[in-house]
Structures are given as C-alpha cells and as structure tokens.
Design a protein around this motif. Structure first.
Motif, PDB file in Angstrom:
ATOM      1  N   TYR A   1      24.015  35.055  46.388  1.00 41.29           N
ATOM      2  CA  TYR A   1      23.024  35.025  45.191  1.00 41.29           C
ATOM      3  C   TYR A   1      23.088  33.969  44.155  1.00 41.29           C
ATOM      4  O   TYR A   1      22.476  32.779  44.393  1.00 41.29           O
ATOM      5  CB  TYR A   1      22.776  36.197  44.680  1.00 41.29           C
ATOM      6  N   ALA A   2      24.478  33.757  44.005  1.00 40.58           N
ATOM      7  CA  ALA A   2      24.644  32.580  43.175  1.00 40.58           C
ATOM      8  C   ALA A   2      24.390  31.111  43.436  1.00 40.58           C
ATOM      9  O   ALA A   2      23.768  29.982  43.228  1.00 40.58           O
ATOM     10  CB  ALA A   2      25.441  32.260  42.761  1.00 40.58           C
ATOM     11  N   LYS A   3      25.156  31.284  44.766  1.00 40.54           N
ATOM     12  CA  LYS A   3      24.883  29.750  45.583  1.00 40.54           C
ATOM     13  C   LYS A   3      23.823  29.687  46.207  1.00 40.54           C
ATOM     14  O   LYS A   3      23.325  28.704  46.063  1.00 40.54           O
ATOM     15  CB  LYS A   3      26.355  30.113  47.012  1.00 40.54           C
ATOM     16  N   LEU A   4      23.109  30.901  46.014  1.00 42.25           N
ATOM     17  CA  LEU A   4      21.597  30.590  46.804  1.00 42.25           C
ATOM     18  C   LEU A   4      20.386  29.719  45.580  1.00 42.25           C
ATOM     19  O   LEU A   4      20.176  29.115  45.808  1.00 42.25           O
ATOM     20  CB  LEU A   4      20.727  31.333  47.230  1.00 42.25           C
ATOM     21  N   GLY A   5      20.617  30.879  44.717  1.00 45.76           N
ATOM     22  CA  GLY A   5      20.157  29.824  43.383  1.00 45.76           C
ATOM     23  C   GLY A   5      20.934  28.320  43.237  1.00 45.76           C
ATOM     24  O   GLY A   5      19.712  27.636  42.703  1.00 45.76           O
ATOM     25  N   ILE A   6      22.139  27.980  42.690  1.00 42.83           N
ATOM     26  CA  ILE A   6      22.274  26.536  43.185  1.00 42.83           C
ATOM     27  C   ILE A   6      21.649  25.909  44.338  1.00 42.83           C
ATOM     28  O   ILE A   6      21.338  24.564  43.733  1.00 42.83           O
ATOM     29  CB  ILE A   6      23.492  27.179  43.074  1.00 42.83           C
ATOM     30  N   TRP A   7      21.335  26.372  45.216  1.00 38.16           N
ATOM     31  CA  TRP A   7      20.776  25.921  46.219  1.00 38.16           C
ATOM     32  C   TRP A   7      19.625  25.201  46.356  1.00 38.16           C
ATOM     33  O   TRP A   7      18.799  24.263  46.228  1.00 38.16           O
ATOM     34  CB  TRP A   7      21.018  26.861  47.955  1.00 38.16           C
ATOM     35  N   LEU A   8      19.224  26.498  45.689  1.00 34.58           N
ATOM     36  CA  LEU A   8      17.817  26.059  45.286  1.00 34.58           C
ATOM     37  C   LEU A   8      17.112  25.042  43.483  1.00 34.58           C
ATOM     38  O   LEU A   8      16.288  24.139  43.923  1.00 34.58           O
ATOM     39  CB  LEU A   8      16.443  27.256  44.790  1.00 34.58           C
ATOM     40  N   ILE A   9      17.916  25.163  43.360  1.00 29.29           N
ATOM     41  CA  ILE A   9      17.984  24.395  41.924  1.00 29.29           C
ATOM     42  C   ILE A   9      18.661  23.019  42.131  1.00 29.29           C
ATOM     43  O   ILE A   9      17.757  21.490  42.107  1.00 29.29           O
ATOM     44  CB  ILE A   9      19.195  24.175  41.207  1.00 29.29           C
ATOM     45  N   LEU A  10      19.534  22.727  42.941  1.00 27.59           N
ATOM     46  CA  LEU A  10      19.546  20.747  43.992  1.00 27.59           C
ATOM     47  C   LEU A  10      18.250  21.052  44.713  1.00 27.59           C
ATOM     48  O   LEU A  10      18.190  19.640  44.712  1.00 27.59           O
ATOM     49  CB  LEU A  10      21.040  21.633  44.813  1.00 27.59           C
ATOM     50  N   GLY A  11      17.338  21.790  45.475  1.00 28.10           N
ATOM     51  CA  GLY A  11      16.682  21.637  46.457  1.00 28.10           C
ATOM     52  C   GLY A  11      15.624  20.960  45.063  1.00 28.10           C
ATOM     53  O   GLY A  11      15.086  20.172  45.623  1.00 28.10           O
ATOM     54  N   GLY A  12      15.371  21.305  43.927  1.00 29.77           N
ATOM     55  CA  GLY A  12      13.833  20.270  43.075  1.00 29.77           C
ATOM     56  C   GLY A  12      14.656  19.868  42.506  1.00 29.77           C
ATOM     57  O   GLY A  12      14.014  19.511  41.716  1.00 29.77           O
ATOM     58  N   SER A  13      15.710  19.169  42.323  1.00 30.64           N
ATOM     59  CA  SER A  13      16.365  18.223  41.948  1.00 30.64           C
ATOM     60  C   SER A  13      15.879  16.460  41.718  1.00 30.64           C
ATOM     61  O   SER A  13      16.141  15.419  41.189  1.00 30.64           O
ATOM     62  CB  SER A  13      18.238  18.206  41.848  1.00 30.64           C
ATOM     63  N   MET A  14      15.010  16.951  43.535  1.00 29.92           N
ATOM     64  CA  MET A  14      14.579  15.826  43.816  1.00 29.92           C
ATOM     65  C   MET A  14      13.716  14.718  42.833  1.00 29.92           C
ATOM     66  O   MET A  14      13.388  14.048  42.116  1.00 29.92           O
ATOM     67  CB  MET A  14      14.025  16.153  45.065  1.00 29.92           C
ATOM     68  N   LEU A  15      13.140  15.682  42.232  1.00 29.21           N
ATOM     69  CA  LEU A  15      11.530  15.905  41.219  1.00 29.21           C
ATOM     70  C   LEU A  15      12.606  15.505  40.068  1.00 29.21           C
ATOM     71  O   LEU A  15      12.108  14.732  39.043  1.00 29.21           O
ATOM     72  CB  LEU A  15      10.847  17.058  40.657  1.00 29.21           C
ATOM     73  N   LEU A  16      14.162  16.142  39.611  1.00 28.78           N
ATOM     74  CA  LEU A  16      14.592  15.173  38.636  1.00 28.78           C
ATOM     75  C   LEU A  16      15.359  13.701  38.651  1.00 28.78           C
ATOM     76  O   LEU A  16      14.711  13.621  37.863  1.00 28.78           O
ATOM     77  CB  LEU A  16      15.532  16.368  38.136  1.00 28.78           C
ATOM     78  N   ALA A  17      15.723  13.451  39.981  1.00 29.09           N
ATOM     79  CA  ALA A  17      16.084  12.250  40.052  1.00 29.09           C
ATOM     80  C   ALA A  17      14.293  11.217  39.838  1.00 29.09           C
ATOM     81  O   ALA A  17      15.047   9.833  39.371  1.00 29.09           O
ATOM     82  CB  ALA A  17      16.520  11.963  41.577  1.00 29.09           C
ATOM     83  N   ARG A  18      13.537  11.729  39.956  1.00 29.23           N
ATOM     84  CA  ARG A  18      12.248  10.958  39.822  1.00 29.23           C
ATOM     85  C   ARG A  18      11.539  10.643  38.606  1.00 29.23           C
ATOM     86  O   ARG A  18      11.456   9.389  38.079  1.00 29.23           O
ATOM     87  CB  ARG A  18      10.680  11.268  41.143  1.00 29.23           C
ATOM     88  N   ARG A  19      11.996  11.917  38.365  1.00 29.96           N
ATOM     89  CA  ARG A  19      10.847  12.206  36.798  1.00 29.96           C
ATOM     90  C   ARG A  19      11.833  11.471  35.837  1.00 29.96           C
ATOM     91  O   ARG A  19      11.294  11.773  34.863  1.00 29.96           O
ATOM     92  CB  ARG A  19       9.821  13.538  37.322  1.00 29.96           C
ATOM     93  N   LYS A  20      12.245  11.740  35.987  1.00 35.48           N
ATOM     94  CA  LYS A  20      14.300  12.113  34.835  1.00 35.48           C
ATOM     95  C   LYS A  20      14.682  11.047  34.591  1.00 35.48           C
ATOM     96  O   LYS A  20      16.314  11.521  34.878  1.00 35.48           O
ATOM     97  CB  LYS A  20      14.125  13.648  34.519  1.00 35.48           C
ATOM     98  N   ALA A  21      15.097   9.623  35.555  1.00 40.26           N
ATOM     99  CA  ALA A  21      15.605   9.051  35.685  1.00 40.26           C
ATOM    100  C   ALA A  21      16.568   8.069  34.764  1.00 40.26           C
ATOM    101  O   ALA A  21      17.597   7.520  34.528  1.00 40.26           O
ATOM    102  CB  ALA A  21      15.321   7.762  36.797  1.00 40.26           C
ATOM    103  N   GLN A  22      16.253   8.351  33.737  1.00 36.17           N
ATOM    104  CA  GLN A  22      16.615   8.072  32.038  1.00 36.17           C
ATOM    105  C   GLN A  22      18.301   9.411  31.713  1.00 36.17           C
ATOM    106  O   GLN A  22      18.772   8.726  31.156  1.00 36.17           O
ATOM    107  CB  GLN A  22      16.058   7.993  31.332  1.00 36.17           C
TER     108      GLN A  22
END
Length: 121
Positions: free
Chosen positions: A75-96
């Motif tokens: 379950y912890a690894k699945l949580g990490i997988w979800l966070i990494l999936g959503g990180s595309m938004l971070l790369a775009r919106r928080k590039a700084q």
C-alpha cells in the motif's frame, strides 16, 4: 511469465516514468513552454512507464504468491506510485522548485526501493 521478466519490465517502467518527469521539468525550468506535441510525447512516456510499473508490480506479487491480503508495504508503494503519477502537474506548475522536485522524486524512488527490498511491514 517469470519473476525476472516482471522485474525487468518493472525497472524499464521506472526508467520511463522518471525520464518523462525529468524531461518535462527540464523543459519548463528552462523558461520555455514546450510545444504541445513534445508535452504529449513526454506525458505518454510517463504514462506508459506508470502502467508498466503497476502491471509488472502486480505480476511480481502474483509470482510471489502475495495475491490475498496485501502487506502494508504494498500500500505504501501504491501511494508512492500515485504521488509520482500526479507529479506531472508539479513539473509543469512548480518548475521553479526544480532541484527540490528532483530530490523529492529521488527520495520517493529510494523509499520505494527500500520498501520492496526490506518489506518492513
């Protein structure tokens, strides 16, 4: 399919996932808005990597006989997988946050590797 096959696919998926994230972050950090075709290509690389990681991870669980009640580290690894999936938004919106994001992603990858290696809970 063998456990070794699933592990190779898992590692290939991880490489694709982090390649897509890092490339997109690099483009946005450079101050240029990447053209739509390139953004889509990087999102597809990331998405295929995510799918490979998920499918091969569950394939490994099946080969190990862990299909019933899953241990907590899964379950912890699945949580990490979800966070990494959503990180595309971070790369775009928080590039700084560039360097911090890379450090965050590396830390998540290292935690996931530790969870798989040591199976602490």
């Amino acid at each position: 399919m063998s456990l070794a096959f699933y592990r190779i696919i898992h590692v290939a998926g991880i490489l694709m996932l982090f390649s897509g994230l890092s490339a997109l972050l690099g483009l946005y950090t450079s101050g240029h808005s990447p053209r739509k075709g390139l953004r889509i290509t990087l999102a597809v690389i990331h998405g295929i990597g995510m799918a490979l990681v998920l499918v091969s991870g569950f394939g490994q669980l099946a080969r190990l006989g862990l299909t019933g009640g899953l241990p907590g580290w899964i379950y912890a690894k699945l949580g990490i997988w979800l966070i990494l999936g959503g990180s595309m938004l971070l790369a775009r919106r928080k590039a700084q946050w560039g360097t911090a994001l890379i450090g965050f992603w590396v830390a998540l990858g290292a935690i996931a590797a530790c969870l798989a290696t040591f199976k602490p809970f």
